[in-house]
Design an enzyme around this catalytic site. Sequence first.
Site, PDB file in Angstrom:
ATOM      1  N   LYS A 169      -2.514   3.043 -13.490  1.00 12.35           N
ATOM      2  CA  LYS A 169      -1.302   3.529 -13.685  1.00 12.35           C
ATOM      3  C   LYS A 169      -0.773   4.323 -14.658  1.00 12.35           C
ATOM      4  O   LYS A 169      -0.017   5.192 -15.341  1.00 12.35           O
ATOM      5  CB  LYS A 169      -0.214   3.235 -12.736  1.00 12.35           C
ATOM      6  CG  LYS A 169      -0.936   2.820 -11.046  1.00 12.35           C
ATOM      7  CD  LYS A 169      -0.866   3.744 -10.686  1.00 12.35           C
ATOM      8  CE  LYS A 169      -1.136   3.000  -9.036  1.00 12.35           C
ATOM      9  NZ  LYS A 169      -0.228   4.214  -8.059  1.00 12.35           N
ATOM     10  N   GLU A 194       0.704  10.929  -7.815  1.00 14.15           N
ATOM     11  CA  GLU A 194       1.323  10.945  -6.646  1.00 14.15           C
ATOM     12  C   GLU A 194       2.366  10.686  -6.943  1.00 14.15           C
ATOM     13  O   GLU A 194       3.762  10.862  -7.872  1.00 14.15           O
ATOM     14  CB  GLU A 194       1.501   8.875  -6.624  1.00 14.15           C
ATOM     15  CG  GLU A 194       0.846   8.528  -6.542  1.00 14.15           C
ATOM     16  CD  GLU A 194       0.489   7.114  -6.670  1.00 14.15           C
ATOM     17  OE1 GLU A 194       1.492   6.388  -6.719  1.00 14.15           O
ATOM     18  OE2 GLU A 194      -0.480   6.101  -5.736  1.00 14.15           O
ATOM     19  N   GLU A 237       6.522  11.396  -6.557  1.00 18.24           N
ATOM     20  CA  GLU A 237       7.695  10.249  -6.187  1.00 18.24           C
ATOM     21  C   GLU A 237       8.873  11.031  -6.590  1.00 18.24           C
ATOM     22  O   GLU A 237       8.727  11.900  -7.364  1.00 18.24           O
ATOM     23  CB  GLU A 237       6.817   8.941  -6.554  1.00 18.24           C
ATOM     24  CG  GLU A 237       5.727   8.906  -6.583  1.00 18.24           C
ATOM     25  CD  GLU A 237       5.385   7.409  -7.217  1.00 18.24           C
ATOM     26  OE1 GLU A 237       6.870   6.326  -8.063  1.00 18.24           O
ATOM     27  OE2 GLU A 237       4.538   6.966  -7.143  1.00 18.24           O
ATOM     28  N   TYR A 261      -7.935  -3.995  -9.197  1.00 13.74           N
ATOM     29  CA  TYR A 261      -5.891  -3.669  -8.415  1.00 13.74           C
ATOM     30  C   TYR A 261      -6.120  -5.518  -8.580  1.00 13.74           C
ATOM     31  O   TYR A 261      -4.919  -6.187  -8.195  1.00 13.74           O
ATOM     32  CB  TYR A 261      -5.443  -3.059  -8.070  1.00 13.74           C
ATOM     33  CG  TYR A 261      -6.136  -2.844  -6.538  1.00 13.74           C
ATOM     34  CD1 TYR A 261      -6.852  -2.821  -6.197  1.00 13.74           C
ATOM     35  CD2 TYR A 261      -4.590  -3.554  -5.249  1.00 13.74           C
ATOM     36  CE1 TYR A 261      -7.184  -2.917  -4.344  1.00 13.74           C
ATOM     37  CE2 TYR A 261      -4.979  -3.090  -3.830  1.00 13.74           C
ATOM     38  CZ  TYR A 261      -6.409  -3.571  -3.975  1.00 13.74           C
ATOM     39  OH  TYR A 261      -6.115  -3.700  -2.760  1.00 13.74           O
ATOM     40  N   TYR A 296       7.418   1.098  -3.214  1.00  7.19           N
ATOM     41  CA  TYR A 296       5.974   1.399  -2.889  1.00  7.19           C
ATOM     42  C   TYR A 296       6.444   1.766  -1.440  1.00  7.19           C
ATOM     43  O   TYR A 296       6.321   1.011   0.072  1.00  7.19           O
ATOM     44  CB  TYR A 296       4.828   0.311  -2.282  1.00  7.19           C
ATOM     45  CG  TYR A 296       3.537   1.051  -2.155  1.00  7.19           C
ATOM     46  CD1 TYR A 296       2.959   1.788  -2.439  1.00  7.19           C
ATOM     47  CD2 TYR A 296       2.873  -0.169  -0.695  1.00  7.19           C
ATOM     48  CE1 TYR A 296       1.753   1.781  -1.291  1.00  7.19           C
ATOM     49  CE2 TYR A 296       2.125  -0.032  -0.249  1.00  7.19           C
ATOM     50  CZ  TYR A 296       0.918   0.420  -0.692  1.00  7.19           C
ATOM     51  OH  TYR A 296      -0.390   1.079   0.008  1.00  7.19           O
ATOM     52  N   ASP A 313       8.053   0.423 -10.328  1.00  8.20           N
ATOM     53  CA  ASP A 313       7.707   1.614  -9.195  1.00  8.20           C
ATOM     54  C   ASP A 313       7.365   0.682  -7.500  1.00  8.20           C
ATOM     55  O   ASP A 313       6.738  -0.261  -7.284  1.00  8.20           O
ATOM     56  CB  ASP A 313       5.859   2.347  -9.816  1.00  8.20           C
ATOM     57  CG  ASP A 313       6.207   3.219  -9.247  1.00  8.20           C
ATOM     58  OD1 ASP A 313       6.281   3.674  -8.170  1.00  8.20           O
ATOM     59  OD2 ASP A 313       4.167   3.608  -8.316  1.00  8.20           O
ATOM     60  N   GLN A 328      -8.258   1.686 -10.416  1.00  2.68           N
ATOM     61  CA  GLN A 328      -7.679   1.324  -9.010  1.00  2.68           C
ATOM     62  C   GLN A 328      -8.505   0.442  -8.357  1.00  2.68           C
ATOM     63  O   GLN A 328      -8.085  -1.335  -8.347  1.00  2.68           O
ATOM     64  CB  GLN A 328      -6.253   1.789  -8.886  1.00  2.68           C
ATOM     65  CG  GLN A 328      -5.418   1.508  -8.250  1.00  2.68           C
ATOM     66  CD  GLN A 328      -4.486   2.328  -7.200  1.00  2.68           C
ATOM     67  OE1 GLN A 328      -4.972   3.273  -7.113  1.00  2.68           O
ATOM     68  NE2 GLN A 328      -3.457   1.660  -6.043  1.00  2.68           N
ATOM     69  N   HIS A 362       2.862   6.653   4.080  1.00  2.00           N
ATOM     70  CA  HIS A 362       2.187   6.729   2.258  1.00  2.00           C
ATOM     71  C   HIS A 362       0.628   5.470   2.660  1.00  2.00           C
ATOM     72  O   HIS A 362       0.282   4.868   2.514  1.00  2.00           O
ATOM     73  CB  HIS A 362       2.698   6.812   1.333  1.00  2.00           C
ATOM     74  CG  HIS A 362       2.008   5.977  -0.024  1.00  2.00           C
ATOM     75  ND1 HIS A 362       0.760   7.086  -0.544  1.00  2.00           N
ATOM     76  CD2 HIS A 362       2.169   5.256  -0.767  1.00  2.00           C
ATOM     77  CE1 HIS A 362      -0.391   6.145  -1.159  1.00  2.00           C
ATOM     78  NE2 HIS A 362       0.586   5.374  -1.423  1.00  2.00           N
TER      79      HIS A 362
HETATM   80 CA    CA Z   1       3.058   5.043  -7.379  1.00  2.00          CA
END
Ligand code: CA
Length: 423
Positions: A261, A207, A209, A252, A136, A134, A248, A141
């Site tokens: 996630k 999210e 995506e 994280y 970013y 994934d 998170q 964002h």
């Molecule tokens: Ca994501």
Amino acid sequence: MIKANNPDLKSWIEVDKNSDFPIQNLPFGIFVREGKLPRACVAIGDCVVDLAEFALAGYLRDLNVNLQIFENSFLNPVIGMGKEKCRLLRQLVSDILHAENPELRDRQDMRKKIIHKMSDVKMLIPVRIGDYTDFYSSIDHATNVGKMFRDPANALLPNWKHLPVAYHGRSSSICVSGHSFHRPKGQTKPADADLPIFGPCKLLDFELEMAFIIGKQTQLGESVSTAVADDYIFGLTLFNDWSARDIQTWEYVPLGPFLAKNFASTISPWIVTLDALEPFRTAGYTQEPKVLPYLEYKGEKNIDIHLEVSIQPEKSEENIVSKSNYKFMYWTMEQQLAHHTSNGCNINIGDLMASGTISGPTPGSFGSMLELSWKGTKPIQLKDGTDRKFINDNDTVIMRGYCEKEGVRIGFGEASGKVLPAL
Ligand code: CA
């Protein structure tokens, strides 16, 4: 131009003008009918074309492949034919479905075997996903998140404009559209508490995506340049990277997302080929500062894909809460793939690489509730009179996407997932 993309093509199968699946699309998926085994198919209008039966009828003779690849639970062996043969496959299907071609059009017996209403079949997860990464890569964002959680004046971390930041995700919990899952539980630390607690996630988020599917493998040690990256990309799908914000925040540091996630992700059942998306390529961001040579690229590599997110409460209608676009990506797929393989990391057919949350520059185009409600400070009103800061139990989140140009609409279908109460 790729012949199957010709905007003038018409099919003998009726296709509504608002359909995601005109003859110029022909995305690939896996379907199953009651009492039968899963098979590869393409979508057209509100129908699926059974590629195993299509092949048995002799229409794919020119492909010169073992026809068993179409009688499979996953598209991997079809994708594994390689880009040239996949392009030919889409062309052969396009030819047979063409309005003026009588070969199948005038054979009612064959049509019954080959063509089914989508409403009569069940769509399965299209690909056996090996590894999932994934990224970013949306600047809006990353800037929004940086402003909320760090320093508004220095929202982007120092590495952000130099490399497409990413983490390795988990593929076992990627589910196909139409699924439901239980709200995750986990460890969080409330702001006013000294110690963490364990319980259901309170800040469940989506999210928005897109993800691309790898179509060609590399050997360990090999790198893929931006110039040839498209040869390694089969196509794109919608992707919802469900996220537990409270889990998170606490977990994280310092290694990035983990249990916040990996409890569920949603993909759409259709993989739209990179070929079908070619007419919708558009210019990317001007990247300043200049990127390192291995990340430079030529040409128009972003894609103009309209994206939207709806929330549907249990007993009420859908509410569109975000309208974004894939063209808002700062880092392109080609750069992501070049970076991913720059250290010699190998990739395999069926690997999935997600874009990261795609937010646009305006509040209505943000790709997560975290941003739309600005960390819960601006609740979103729904038509049923309730509001949302994050996602409630029994809410369904639906993502859709399409490209449109010269009267041709190339869509992705839906990525829909429902949140059930925590177990
Ligand atoms: Ca994501």
